[in-house]
Design a protein around this motif. Sequence first.
Motif, PDB file in Angstrom:
ATOM      1  N   LEU A   1       0.828  -1.200  -0.305  1.00  0.00           N
ATOM      2  CA  LEU A   1      -0.033   0.041   0.055  1.00  0.00           C
ATOM      3  C   LEU A   1       0.868   1.343  -0.005  1.00  0.00           C
ATOM      4  CD1 LEU A   1      -2.784  -0.898   2.672  1.00  0.00           C
ATOM      5  CD2 LEU A   1      -2.934  -1.020   0.187  1.00  0.00           C
ATOM      6  N   CYS A   2       2.097   1.049   0.583  1.00  0.00           N
ATOM      7  CA  CYS A   2       2.871   2.372   0.838  1.00  0.00           C
ATOM      8  C   CYS A   2       3.294   2.922  -0.295  1.00  0.00           C
ATOM      9  CB  CYS A   2       4.329   1.847   1.396  1.00  0.00           C
ATOM     10  SG  CYS A   2       5.376   3.245   1.706  1.00  0.00           S
ATOM     11  N   MET A   3       3.423   4.377  -0.647  1.00  0.00           N
ATOM     12  CA  MET A   3       3.656   5.086  -1.857  1.00  0.00           C
ATOM     13  C   MET A   3       4.813   5.730  -1.718  1.00  0.00           C
ATOM     14  SD  MET A   3       0.962   8.288  -2.130  1.00  0.00           S
ATOM     15  CE  MET A   3       0.957   9.613  -1.052  1.00  0.00           C
ATOM     16  N   TYR A   4       5.718   5.352  -0.512  1.00  0.00           N
ATOM     17  CA  TYR A   4       7.211   5.997  -0.652  1.00  0.00           C
ATOM     18  C   TYR A   4       7.073   7.432  -0.620  1.00  0.00           C
ATOM     19  CZ  TYR A   4       7.876   1.145  -1.313  1.00  0.00           C
ATOM     20  OH  TYR A   4       7.761  -0.500  -1.610  1.00  0.00           O
ATOM     21  N   CYS A   5       6.197   8.061   0.220  1.00  0.00           N
ATOM     22  CA  CYS A   5       6.155   9.599   0.188  1.00  0.00           C
ATOM     23  C   CYS A   5       7.499   9.979   1.151  1.00  0.00           C
ATOM     24  CB  CYS A   5       4.859  10.148   0.420  1.00  0.00           C
ATOM     25  SG  CYS A   5       4.318   9.733   2.053  1.00  0.00           S
ATOM     26  N   GLY A   6       7.541   9.091   2.281  1.00  0.00           N
ATOM     27  CA  GLY A   6       8.471   9.734   3.190  1.00  0.00           C
ATOM     28  C   GLY A   6       7.796  10.494   4.254  1.00  0.00           C
ATOM     29  N   ILE A   7       6.646  10.662   4.281  1.00  0.00           N
ATOM     30  CA  ILE A   7       6.030  11.719   5.374  1.00  0.00           C
ATOM     31  C   ILE A   7       6.159  11.043   6.682  1.00  0.00           C
ATOM     32  CG2 ILE A   7       3.786  12.489   6.261  1.00  0.00           C
ATOM     33  CD1 ILE A   7       2.904  13.121   3.200  1.00  0.00           C
ATOM     34  N   CYS A   8       6.020   9.785   7.010  1.00  0.00           N
ATOM     35  CA  CYS A   8       6.432   9.124   8.085  1.00  0.00           C
ATOM     36  C   CYS A   8       7.599   9.206   8.561  1.00  0.00           C
ATOM     37  CB  CYS A   8       6.105   7.558   8.183  1.00  0.00           C
ATOM     38  SG  CYS A   8       7.204   6.652   6.636  1.00  0.00           S
ATOM     39  N   VAL A   9       8.527   9.302   7.844  1.00  0.00           N
ATOM     40  CA  VAL A   9      10.282   9.389   8.320  1.00  0.00           C
ATOM     41  C   VAL A   9      10.198  10.873   8.751  1.00  0.00           C
ATOM     42  CG1 VAL A   9      12.543   9.382   7.536  1.00  0.00           C
ATOM     43  CG2 VAL A   9      11.008   7.539   6.634  1.00  0.00           C
ATOM     44  N   ASP A  10       9.676  11.974   7.758  1.00  0.00           N
ATOM     45  CA  ASP A  10       9.578  13.209   8.288  1.00  0.00           C
ATOM     46  C   ASP A  10       8.930  13.774   9.384  1.00  0.00           C
ATOM     47  OD1 ASP A  10      11.092  13.436   6.009  1.00  0.00           O
ATOM     48  OD2 ASP A  10       9.392  14.155   4.644  1.00  0.00           O
ATOM     49  N   VAL A  11       7.824  13.058   9.756  1.00  0.00           N
ATOM     50  CA  VAL A  11       7.224  13.498  10.959  1.00  0.00           C
ATOM     51  C   VAL A  11       7.443  12.828  12.273  1.00  0.00           C
ATOM     52  CG1 VAL A  11       5.269  13.986   9.778  1.00  0.00           C
ATOM     53  CG2 VAL A  11       5.189  11.944  10.856  1.00  0.00           C
ATOM     54  N   CYS A  12       8.481  11.738  12.167  1.00  0.00           N
ATOM     55  CA  CYS A  12       8.626  11.115  13.476  1.00  0.00           C
ATOM     56  C   CYS A  12       9.706  11.910  14.362  1.00  0.00           C
ATOM     57  CB  CYS A  12       9.392   9.835  12.933  1.00  0.00           C
ATOM     58  SG  CYS A  12       9.993   8.776  14.664  1.00  0.00           S
ATOM     59  N   PRO A  13       9.302  12.355  15.529  1.00  0.00           N
ATOM     60  CA  PRO A  13      10.017  13.296  16.115  1.00  0.00           C
ATOM     61  C   PRO A  13      11.019  12.775  17.052  1.00  0.00           C
ATOM     62  CG  PRO A  13       7.906  12.890  17.357  1.00  0.00           C
ATOM     63  CD  PRO A  13       8.100  12.163  16.000  1.00  0.00           C
ATOM     64  N   PHE A  14      11.076  11.293  17.167  1.00  0.00           N
ATOM     65  CA  PHE A  14      12.276  10.429  17.838  1.00  0.00           C
ATOM     66  C   PHE A  14      13.055   9.957  17.101  1.00  0.00           C
ATOM     67  CE2 PHE A  14       8.059  10.903  20.218  1.00  0.00           C
ATOM     68  CZ  PHE A  14       8.558  11.512  21.465  1.00  0.00           C
ATOM     69  N   ASP A  15      13.308   9.942  15.796  1.00  0.00           N
ATOM     70  CA  ASP A  15      14.221   9.504  14.910  1.00  0.00           C
ATOM     71  C   ASP A  15      14.108   7.914  14.968  1.00  0.00           C
ATOM     72  OD1 ASP A  15      15.190  11.825  13.469  1.00  0.00           O
ATOM     73  OD2 ASP A  15      16.769  11.936  15.444  1.00  0.00           O
ATOM     74  N   ALA A  16      12.799   7.491  14.828  1.00  0.00           N
ATOM     75  CA  ALA A  16      12.561   5.970  14.675  1.00  0.00           C
ATOM     76  C   ALA A  16      12.476   5.269  13.350  1.00  0.00           C
ATOM     77  CB  ALA A  16      11.410   5.395  15.632  1.00  0.00           C
ATOM     78  N   LEU A  17      12.296   6.072  12.303  1.00  0.00           N
ATOM     79  CA  LEU A  17      12.080   5.861  10.960  1.00  0.00           C
ATOM     80  C   LEU A  17      13.244   6.528  10.135  1.00  0.00           C
ATOM     81  CD1 LEU A  17       8.249   5.807  10.634  1.00  0.00           C
ATOM     82  CD2 LEU A  17       9.953   3.701  11.060  1.00  0.00           C
ATOM     83  N   PHE A  18      13.807   5.587   9.153  1.00  0.00           N
ATOM     84  CA  PHE A  18      14.956   6.025   8.287  1.00  0.00           C
ATOM     85  C   PHE A  18      14.908   5.553   6.842  1.00  0.00           C
ATOM     86  CE2 PHE A  18      16.621   5.713  12.470  1.00  0.00           C
ATOM     87  CZ  PHE A  18      17.262   7.148  12.857  1.00  0.00           C
ATOM     88  N   TRP A  19      15.242   6.080   6.148  1.00  0.00           N
ATOM     89  CA  TRP A  19      15.228   5.566   4.625  1.00  0.00           C
ATOM     90  C   TRP A  19      16.482   4.714   4.417  1.00  0.00           C
ATOM     91  CZ3 TRP A  19      11.479   5.109   1.650  1.00  0.00           C
ATOM     92  CH2 TRP A  19      10.318   5.940   1.604  1.00  0.00           C
ATOM     93  N   ALA A  20      16.568   3.332   4.045  1.00  0.00           N
ATOM     94  CA  ALA A  20      17.523   2.544   3.781  1.00  0.00           C
ATOM     95  C   ALA A  20      17.364   2.307   2.298  1.00  0.00           C
ATOM     96  CB  ALA A  20      17.284   1.161   4.574  1.00  0.00           C
ATOM     97  N   PRO A  21      18.870   2.292   1.676  1.00  0.00           N
ATOM     98  CA  PRO A  21      18.754   2.104   0.173  1.00  0.00           C
ATOM     99  C   PRO A  21      18.525   0.859  -0.500  1.00  0.00           C
ATOM    100  CG  PRO A  21      20.931   2.024   1.092  1.00  0.00           C
ATOM    101  CD  PRO A  21      20.131   2.268   2.206  1.00  0.00           C
ATOM    102  N   ASP A  22      17.914  -0.002   0.047  1.00  0.00           N
ATOM    103  CA  ASP A  22      17.705  -1.256  -0.316  1.00  0.00           C
ATOM    104  C   ASP A  22      16.413  -1.214  -1.068  1.00  0.00           C
ATOM    105  OD1 ASP A  22      19.699  -3.037   0.922  1.00  0.00           O
ATOM    106  OD2 ASP A  22      18.946  -2.149   2.607  1.00  0.00           O
ATOM    107  N   PHE A  23      16.310  -1.878  -2.433  1.00  0.00           N
ATOM    108  CA  PHE A  23      15.095  -1.911  -3.230  1.00  0.00           C
ATOM    109  C   PHE A  23      14.727  -3.429  -3.809  1.00  0.00           C
ATOM    110  CE2 PHE A  23      18.896  -1.574  -5.922  1.00  0.00           C
ATOM    111  CZ  PHE A  23      18.535  -2.268  -6.854  1.00  0.00           C
TER     112      PHE A  23
END
Length: 154
Positions: free
Chosen positions: A97-119
């Motif tokens: 379902l994910c559209m890889y917009c990155g909003i979840c990574v941006d809004v996380c105030p505790f640095d729990a989500l990151f982008w990994a380069p694996d595809f």
Amino acid sequence: MRLPGSGLVSGLAATARTAARRAVTRQYPEHEPELPERTRGVIALHEGNCTSCMLCARECPDWCIYIDSHKETVEAEGAARPRQVNVLDRFDIDFSLCMYCGICVDVCPFDALFWAPDFAYAEGDIRDLLHDKAHLGEWLGHVPPAALPQEEDA
């Protein structure tokens, strides 16, 4: 003034130049692409930083993040009363379902989500694209050091 048909001739000339060149194709499984360090591939979870605040799940436009947690009481030495902390029970991302917009990574105030380069995490069954917190934690090892938060000196 331009001659009639000069646009057609210049277009055909550009096509002929391109058609005369040899195509450069890299065969994927044998030759993996060289991606930039900060490439968006898959979302990685640092479980220790997640406080179950639900910001990522609320802000996700696709609603593909599922979080369950419970509260536990923690006794701290020297504290006047016990503290309650959220304990993460479930953190799943449905990458079908994910559209890889990155909003979840941006809004996380505790640095729990990151982008990994694996595809290369395709699955034969769409139901296998639901990654749980353990699987999301495995991607954390692939996150470039520049993207991780800096360690505080104590």
